[in-house]
Motif scaffolding. Structure first.
Motif, short mmCIF file in Angstrom:
data_model
loop_
_atom_site.label_atom_id
_atom_site.label_comp_id
_atom_site.label_asym_id
_atom_site.label_seq_id
_atom_site.Cartn_x
_atom_site.Cartn_y
_atom_site.Cartn_z
N ASP A 1 0.83 -1.20 0.00
CA ASP A 1 0.00 0.00 0.00
C ASP A 1 0.87 1.25 0.00
O ASP A 1 0.63 2.19 -0.78
CB ASP A 1 -0.91 0.01 1.24
CG ASP A 1 -2.24 -0.67 0.99
OD1 ASP A 1 -2.72 -0.65 -0.15
OD2 ASP A 1 -2.79 -1.26 1.94
N GLU A 2 1.86 1.27 0.88
CA GLU A 2 2.71 2.45 1.01
C GLU A 2 3.54 2.67 -0.26
O GLU A 2 3.69 3.81 -0.73
CB GLU A 2 3.64 2.30 2.21
CG GLU A 2 4.54 3.51 2.46
CD GLU A 2 3.78 4.81 2.65
OE1 GLU A 2 4.34 5.87 2.30
OE2 GLU A 2 2.63 4.78 3.14
N ALA A 3 4.07 1.59 -0.82
CA ALA A 3 4.85 1.71 -2.06
C ALA A 3 3.99 2.25 -3.19
O ALA A 3 4.42 3.10 -3.98
CB ALA A 3 5.45 0.36 -2.44
N THR A 4 2.75 1.75 -3.30
CA THR A 4 1.83 2.22 -4.33
C THR A 4 1.53 3.70 -4.16
O THR A 4 1.55 4.47 -5.14
CB THR A 4 0.52 1.41 -4.29
OG1 THR A 4 0.80 0.03 -4.47
CG2 THR A 4 -0.45 1.87 -5.38
N LYS A 5 1.27 4.13 -2.93
CA LYS A 5 0.97 5.54 -2.67
C LYS A 5 2.15 6.43 -3.03
O LYS A 5 1.97 7.50 -3.62
CB LYS A 5 0.59 5.73 -1.19
CG LYS A 5 -0.75 5.12 -0.81
CD LYS A 5 -0.99 5.22 0.68
CE LYS A 5 -2.30 4.55 1.08
NZ LYS A 5 -2.51 4.56 2.56
N GLN A 6 3.36 5.99 -2.69
CA GLN A 6 4.54 6.79 -3.00
C GLN A 6 4.73 6.95 -4.51
O GLN A 6 5.03 8.04 -5.01
CB GLN A 6 5.79 6.14 -2.38
CG GLN A 6 5.83 6.21 -0.87
CD GLN A 6 7.01 5.43 -0.30
OE1 GLN A 6 7.79 4.83 -1.03
NE2 GLN A 6 7.14 5.45 1.03
N LEU A 7 4.53 5.87 -5.23
CA LEU A 7 4.68 5.92 -6.69
C LEU A 7 3.61 6.80 -7.32
O LEU A 7 3.88 7.59 -8.23
CB LEU A 7 4.61 4.51 -7.27
CG LEU A 7 5.85 3.64 -7.01
CD1 LEU A 7 5.54 2.18 -7.30
CD2 LEU A 7 7.02 4.12 -7.86
N LEU A 8 2.37 6.67 -6.84
CA LEU A 8 1.28 7.47 -7.41
C LEU A 8 1.46 8.95 -7.10
O LEU A 8 1.15 9.81 -7.93
CB LEU A 8 -0.07 6.97 -6.89
CG LEU A 8 -0.55 5.64 -7.46
CD1 LEU A 8 -1.82 5.17 -6.75
CD2 LEU A 8 -0.81 5.75 -8.97
N ARG A 9 1.97 9.27 -5.89
CA ARG A 9 2.23 10.67 -5.57
C ARG A 9 3.28 11.25 -6.51
O ARG A 9 3.14 12.36 -7.02
CB ARG A 9 2.69 10.81 -4.11
CG ARG A 9 1.58 10.77 -3.09
CD ARG A 9 2.03 11.33 -1.75
NE ARG A 9 3.09 10.52 -1.15
CZ ARG A 9 2.89 9.52 -0.30
NH1 ARG A 9 1.64 9.18 0.03
NH2 ARG A 9 3.91 8.86 0.21
N TYR A 10 4.34 10.48 -6.75
CA TYR A 10 5.40 10.94 -7.65
C TYR A 10 4.84 11.16 -9.06
O TYR A 10 5.09 12.20 -9.68
CB TYR A 10 6.53 9.92 -7.69
CG TYR A 10 7.67 10.33 -8.59
CD1 TYR A 10 8.81 10.93 -8.07
CD2 TYR A 10 7.60 10.14 -9.98
CE1 TYR A 10 9.86 11.32 -8.90
CE2 TYR A 10 8.63 10.53 -10.81
CZ TYR A 10 9.76 11.11 -10.26
OH TYR A 10 10.78 11.51 -11.09
N LEU A 11 4.10 10.18 -9.57
CA LEU A 11 3.57 10.29 -10.92
C LEU A 11 2.52 11.39 -11.03
O LEU A 11 2.36 12.01 -12.09
CB LEU A 11 3.00 8.94 -11.36
CG LEU A 11 4.07 7.85 -11.56
CD1 LEU A 11 3.41 6.48 -11.68
CD2 LEU A 11 4.92 8.16 -12.79
N GLY A 12 1.82 11.65 -9.94
CA GLY A 12 0.88 12.77 -9.91
C GLY A 12 1.61 14.11 -10.07
O GLY A 12 1.14 15.01 -10.78
#
Length: 395
Positions: free
Chosen positions: A191-202
Motif C-alpha cells: 500500500d505504502e509503495a503504491t501511494k509513494q509511486l502514485l504521488r510521484y507520478l501525480g
C-alpha cells in the motif's frame, strides 16, 4: 463435471507452486494437463481458483467474454501474497484490471506509442541506453552482478525515458517496484509503495501539463481521454510492466546464452527465451461473471480462474519437445505476452530491448562468463514474476 456439483476435494492443490529446478514450470502442471477438466486450488488468501494449464484452454479463458479481469467482481481471487498492488480497484488507470469498454479507452491512446513502427523508431535510443549500461558495467569491473549492473538498469532507463521520468529517480522506482512484486511484502508495505509511486507520478502529471514533451505522460495528457489520477495509474502500470518483466527476461536469457554460446545471435532466440521462461506465469487472474464451460468443466459465476501462461507454453500438444530450448522451432505462437484483448502493449518494446541487450553485451564483452555454476544460481522464490535474485559474472 457438472457445475451443480462441489469440486472434488481430491483435486484441490495449494497455489502457487514452485518451478522445477528454478527453471521449468512446476512438475504438477504436466500432471494437471493429464486430468480431465480443471484443477480446483486454494490461494494463500484462502480464495479458491480453477487452475487452467492446457494451451487451448488458457487461450479460451483469456478471450472469453464472460470471464473478467476486473477485481471489482464478486469472487475475483485476491492475490494477497502473489504480489502486485494490493488493491487494484484503488488505483484508477490500472487498465490491466479493466474490461471493455473501459479497458479499450486506455489502449486506444497507448497502442500507437507501442506499435512495431514506433518501437523501430526508438531502437537507436534504446541502443544508446544499452551501450551506456555496458560502459558502466565495464567501468565497475569484473566480477559483477549482471542483474543489478545490467539487466535491471536497461529496461528501467528505457521506461523512465519513455514516460519522461528523470533517470536520477530510477533508484526510487526500482526499490518501490521491488516491494510490489515480492511475495513476502505485507499488504501495508505494498500500500505504502503504491501511494509513494502514485504521488510521484501525480507530480509528474502537473509538471508535464505545464511543460509537455514527447513522452508518454504528455501523450496521455494531450489525449484528454484520462483524468490526472487515471494518467498516474496508467503510468504506474507501464512502469512496473516495463521494468520488472524485461529485467527478468534479460537475466534469464543471459544464463541460457552464456551456457550455450552457439545460440548467441540466433534469429529465433528471443522468441524461444520468452516461451521457455514465461516470467509472468502468475499474473493473469480472472473471474467468471456468468456460468462458462472450459475443458468440459462448468465454472460458476463468481468463481476465480488462474490461466497459467508457463503451463500453456509447455503444453506438448502445442509445442514439440517443450522442455527443449530450440531457437529454430517452427511453433512461434507462445503466449508469454498474454492473448486476446489484454495482449501486452509492450511486446515489441520487450523484444527490442532483449535483442539489443544480448547483441551489445556479447559483442562488447566476448569473454563474459558465469562466475557460478547454473545449479547454484538463486531464483526468485519470493517473486510474483520468475527471475533471478543475482547473476554473478566475470570476464
Amino acid at each position: 463435471m457438472s457445475g451443480a456439483e462441489a469440486p472434488d476435494a481430491a483435486k484441490r492443490v495449494d497455489f502457487p507452486l514452485r518451478r522445477t529446478g528454478g527453471t521449468f514450470p512446476p512438475q504438477e502442471y504436466e500432471e494437471f494437463r493429464e486430468r480431465e477438466g480443471l484443477v480446483w486450488s486454494t490461494m494463500p488468501t484462502g480464495d479458491r481458483v480453477w487452475l487452467v494449464t492446457r494451451y487451448e484452454d488458457v487461450r479460451a479463458v483469456l478471450t472469453h467474454p464472460k470471464i473478467s479481469s476486473d477485481p471489482r467482481h464478486e469472487g475475483f481471487p485476491a492475490p494477497g501474497r502473489t504480489g502486485g498492488p494490493p488493491a487494484q480497484t484503488q488505483v484508477p488507470g490500472w487498465f490491466a484490471a479493466l474490461d471493455p469498454p473501459e479497458h479499450d479507452r486506455y489502449r486506444k491512446v497507448l497502442i500507437p506509442e507501442f506499435s512495431f513502427r514506433r518501437i523501430k523508431e526508438l531502437r537507436p535510443r534504446i541502443q544508446e541506453i544499452v551501450e551506456g549500461c555496458v560502459e558502466r558495467l565495464l567501468a565497475k569491473g569484473s566480477p559483477a552482478d549482471l542483474v543489478t549492473d545490467f539487466a535491471v538498469p536497461v529496461p528501467s532507463l528505457v521506461i523512465c525515458e519513455l514516460l519522461g521520468v528523470p533517470p536520477v529517480d530510477r533508484g526510487f522506482f526500482e526499490s518501490r517496484i521491488r516491494v510490489l512484486v515480492t511475495l513476502t511484502s505485507t499488504d501495508e508495505e505494498r500500500d505504502e509503495a503504491t501511494k509513494q509511486l502514485l504521488r510521484y507520478l501525480g507530480r509528474m502529471h502537473t509538471i508535464k501539463r505545464r511543460r509537455p514533451g514527447d513522452d508518454l505522460i504528455s501523450v496521455l495528457i494531450r489525449s484528454e481521454a484520462l483524468t490526472p489520477m487515471e494518467t498516474a495509474g496508467a503510468a504506474l502500470l507501464l512502469l512496473i510492466a516495463g521494468q520488472e518483466t524485461t529485467a527478468n527476461n534479460i537475466a534469464l536469457g543471459a544464463v541460457t546464452l552464456l551456457s550455450n554460446p552457439q545460440w548467441i545471435g540466433d534469429d529465433g532466440v528471443v522468441e524461444e527465451l520468452l516461451r521457455f521462461y514465461s516470467v509472468a506465469d502468475l499474473v493473469p487472474l480472472r473471474v467468471a461473471v456468468a456460468d462458462v464451460e472450459i475443458a468440459g468443466q462448468v465454472i460458476k459465476a463468481g468463481e476465480g480462474i488462474a490461466p497459467l501462461v508457463a503451463a500453456a507454453n509447455f503444453d506438448g500438444s502445442a509445442f514439440s519437445c517443450p522442455h527443449q530450448f530450440d531457437p529454430g522451432r517452427s511453433e512461434q505462437h507462445h503466449i508469454a505476452f498474454g492473448f486476446g484483448r489484454h495482449l501486452c502493449l509492450g511486446a515489441h518494446l520487450v523484444r527490442a530491448e532483449m535483442e539489443l541487450a544480448y547483441q551489445t553485451l556479447f559483442q562488447r564483452i566476448p569473454t563474459l562468463e558465469l562466475a557460478r555454476p547454473v545449479e547454484e544460481l538463486v531464483f526468485k522464490e519470493a517473486g510474483v514474476l520468475h527471475g533471478l535474485d543475482t547473476l554473478p559474472v566475470r570476464w
